[in-house]
Enzyme design. Structure first.
Site, PDB file in Angstrom:
ATOM      1  N   SER A  50      51.998  29.005   7.122  1.00  0.00           N
ATOM      2  CA  SER A  50      52.359  27.633   6.723  1.00  0.00           C
ATOM      3  C   SER A  50      51.082  26.814   6.489  1.00  0.00           C
ATOM      4  CB  SER A  50      53.178  26.966   7.829  1.00  0.00           C
ATOM      5  OG  SER A  50      52.345  26.736   8.962  1.00  0.00           O
ATOM      6  N   ASP A  82      54.305  29.872   3.357  1.00  0.00           N
ATOM      7  CA  ASP A  82      55.569  29.266   3.777  1.00  0.00           C
ATOM      8  C   ASP A  82      55.542  27.754   3.501  1.00  0.00           C
ATOM      9  OD1 ASP A  82      58.085  29.221   5.027  1.00  0.00           O
ATOM     10  OD2 ASP A  82      57.229  28.872   7.021  1.00  0.00           O
ATOM     11  N   ASP A 104      57.973  24.477  -2.063  1.00  0.00           N
ATOM     12  CA  ASP A 104      59.096  23.717  -1.514  1.00  0.00           C
ATOM     13  C   ASP A 104      59.039  22.296  -2.052  1.00  0.00           C
ATOM     14  OD1 ASP A 104      60.999  22.360  -0.138  1.00  0.00           O
ATOM     15  OD2 ASP A 104      60.297  22.894   1.865  1.00  0.00           O
ATOM     16  N   GLY A 212      64.945  28.614   9.012  1.00  0.00           N
ATOM     17  CA  GLY A 212      65.512  28.065  10.243  1.00  0.00           C
ATOM     18  C   GLY A 212      66.444  29.047  10.922  1.00  0.00           C
ATOM     19  N   ALA A 213      66.038  30.319  10.949  1.00  0.00           N
ATOM     20  CA  ALA A 213      66.960  31.373  11.392  1.00  0.00           C
ATOM     21  C   ALA A 213      66.640  31.921  12.780  1.00  0.00           C
ATOM     22  CB  ALA A 213      66.972  32.503  10.363  1.00  0.00           C
ATOM     23  N   ILE A 255      61.711  33.532  10.653  1.00  0.00           N
ATOM     24  CA  ILE A 255      61.729  33.358  12.111  1.00  0.00           C
ATOM     25  C   ILE A 255      60.349  32.930  12.601  1.00  0.00           C
ATOM     26  CG2 ILE A 255      62.014  34.573  14.319  1.00  0.00           C
ATOM     27  CD1 ILE A 255      64.018  36.432  12.689  1.00  0.00           C
TER      28      ILE A 255
HETATM   29  P1  13P Z   1      62.777  28.647  12.866  1.00  0.00           P
HETATM   30  O1  13P Z   1      62.232  27.350  13.339  1.00  0.00           O
HETATM   31  O2  13P Z   1      64.266  28.723  13.052  1.00  0.00           O
HETATM   32  O3  13P Z   1      62.100  29.837  13.475  1.00  0.00           O
HETATM   33  O4  13P Z   1      62.548  28.743  11.268  1.00  0.00           O
HETATM   34  C1  13P Z   1      61.313  29.129  10.750  1.00  0.00           C
HETATM   35  C2  13P Z   1      61.216  28.928   9.281  1.00  0.00           C
HETATM   36  O5  13P Z   1      62.174  28.693   8.591  1.00  0.00           O
HETATM   37  C3  13P Z   1      59.885  29.018   8.693  1.00  0.00           C
HETATM   38  O6  13P Z   1      59.873  28.700   7.345  1.00  0.00           O
HETATM   39  O1  G3H Z   2      59.073  25.959   8.672  1.00  0.00           O
HETATM   40  C1  G3H Z   2      58.247  25.715   9.510  1.00  0.00           C
HETATM   41  C2  G3H Z   2      57.565  26.825  10.235  1.00  0.00           C
HETATM   42  O2  G3H Z   2      58.177  27.033  11.483  1.00  0.00           O
HETATM   43  C3  G3H Z   2      56.099  26.556  10.346  1.00  0.00           C
HETATM   44  O3  G3H Z   2      55.833  25.561  11.272  1.00  0.00           O
HETATM   45  O4  G3H Z   2      54.376  23.914  10.115  1.00  0.00           O
HETATM   46  O5  G3H Z   2      54.409  24.096  12.602  1.00  0.00           O
HETATM   47  O6  G3H Z   2      53.344  25.873  11.220  1.00  0.00           O
HETATM   48  P1  G3H Z   2      54.396  24.798  11.287  1.00  0.00           P
HETATM   49 ZN    ZN Z   3      61.241  27.186   6.752  1.00  0.00          ZN
END
Ligand code: 13P
Ligand code: G3H
Ligand code: ZN
Length: 309
Positions: A50, A82, A104, A212-213, A255
């Site tokens: 991320s 991500d 996104d 968000g899984a 995840i």
């Molecule tokens: P969680 O917070 O459910 O693990 O989701 C992670 C996610 O969607 C990262 O893009």
């Molecule tokens: O979707 C979010 C991910 O869980 C990444 O989280 O931005 O805290 O690294 P972060």
């Molecule tokens: Zn996400």
């Protein structure tokens, strides 16, 4: 084997009714735990970074750590950005060798989302990189942007076909009731499988992504709370719902929170039981093992991607 894109992985996953796990990485121990599990389970895997992870670890460190994972495992690994929120961050990752990026732009209007996504797709495809986009909005924390539950929106199946055909994107994250973080549902967990089903019919063979899984395992919540933590009411997506999604059009399941919780539970317990220890290897080692165990469980019992390489 060098880093790969998710194209073949998703094709096989769609046909086989399983999903590929996309796990967020920020440090060495997490990467090692994930790839050791994937290796043991003979499963393809997606490591995702991320904007927050880039800020925390420095993009070069993360890239080199993932290269080390590739070199030492010979697994098919995708390196994925991500929640990229701009063309620039996607370009940066593509230029440094990521094989997949997520743009996104879901907080923008449909037209703007299409325009921004198409721009990234054109740049990425010219360089052999695949792109994930998002339509609809998940509640929770998307990198630095907090989306409140009131602002969350389910994906409108009517917009999906237009979005995919106009952008030529390779996969699409949709909103069907999941959210980021460890507090996903106040009451009973509910996902809009009817939306997923409609999208699957409108776009046969097209890979859908579920963000968000995390399942927020209650045994981890208990350990965290027992050893000084404070996560009352933490709740995730039941595993049987994720299995169902994986058997439908969902080919990638994201995840992060579950891994964070596995690490935190292990370290909290370790500190409480070993107050005199101060060598980080003594608690980071068990934390790495906890990552491996939870990821192996997901691959084997939830995603269904064991023995798929
Ligand atoms: P969680 O917070 O459910 O693990 O989701 C992670 C996610 O969607 C990262 O893009
Ligand atoms: O979707 C979010 C991910 O869980 C990444 O989280 O931005 O805290 O690294 P972060
Ligand atoms: Zn996400």
């Amino acid at each position: 084997m060098p880093l790969v894109t998710s194209t073949e992985m998703f094709k096989k996953a769609y046909q086989g009714g399983y999903a590929i796990g996309a796990f967020n990485v920020n440090n060495m121990e997490t990467i090692q735990g994930i790839v050791e599990a994937a290796k043991e389970e003979k499963s393809p895997v997606i490591l995702q970074v991320s904007a927050g992870a880039r800020k925390y670890a420095n993009p070069v460190y993360l890239k080199k750590l993932v290269e080390a994972a590739v070199e030492t495992t010979d697994l098919p690994i995708v390196l994925h950005l991500d929640h990229g929120d701009s063309f620039e961050i996607c370009k940066d990752c593509i230029d440094m060798g990521f094989t997949s990026v997520m743009i996104d732009a879901s907080s923008h209007s449909l037209e703007e989302n299409i325009k921004i996504t198409k721009n990234v797709v054109d740049y990425a495809h010219d360089r052999g990189v695949v792109v994930e986009a998002e339509l609809g909005r998940l509640a929770g924390i998307e990198d630095d942007v907090k989306v409140h539950a009131d602002d969350a929106q389910y994906t409108d199946p009517a917009e999906v076909y237009e979005f995919v055909s106009r952008t030529n994107v390779d996969s699409l994250a949709i909103a069907i009731g999941t959210s980021h973080g460890a507090f996903k549902f106040k009451g009973e967990a509910k996902l809009r499988f009817d939306i997923l089903e409609k999208i699957g019919k409108l776009l046969p063979n097209f890979p859908i992504v579920l963000h968000g899984a995390s399942s927020v395992p209650q045994n981890l919540v208990e350990v965290i709370n027992k050893y000084g933590g404070n996560m009352p009411g933490a709740k995730g997506v039941p595993e049987d719902m994720l299995r169902k999604a994986a058997s439908m059009a969902v080919c990638k399941i994201n995840i992060d929170s579950d891994i964070r919780m596995a690490i935190t539970a292990t370290i909290r317990k370790y500190f409480s039981e070993n107050p005199s220890h101060f060598d980080p290897r003594q608690y980071l080692g068990p934390a790495r093992l906890a990552v491996k165990e939870i990821v192996a469980h997901k691959i084997r019992n939830v995603l269904g991607s064991s023995n798929q390489i």
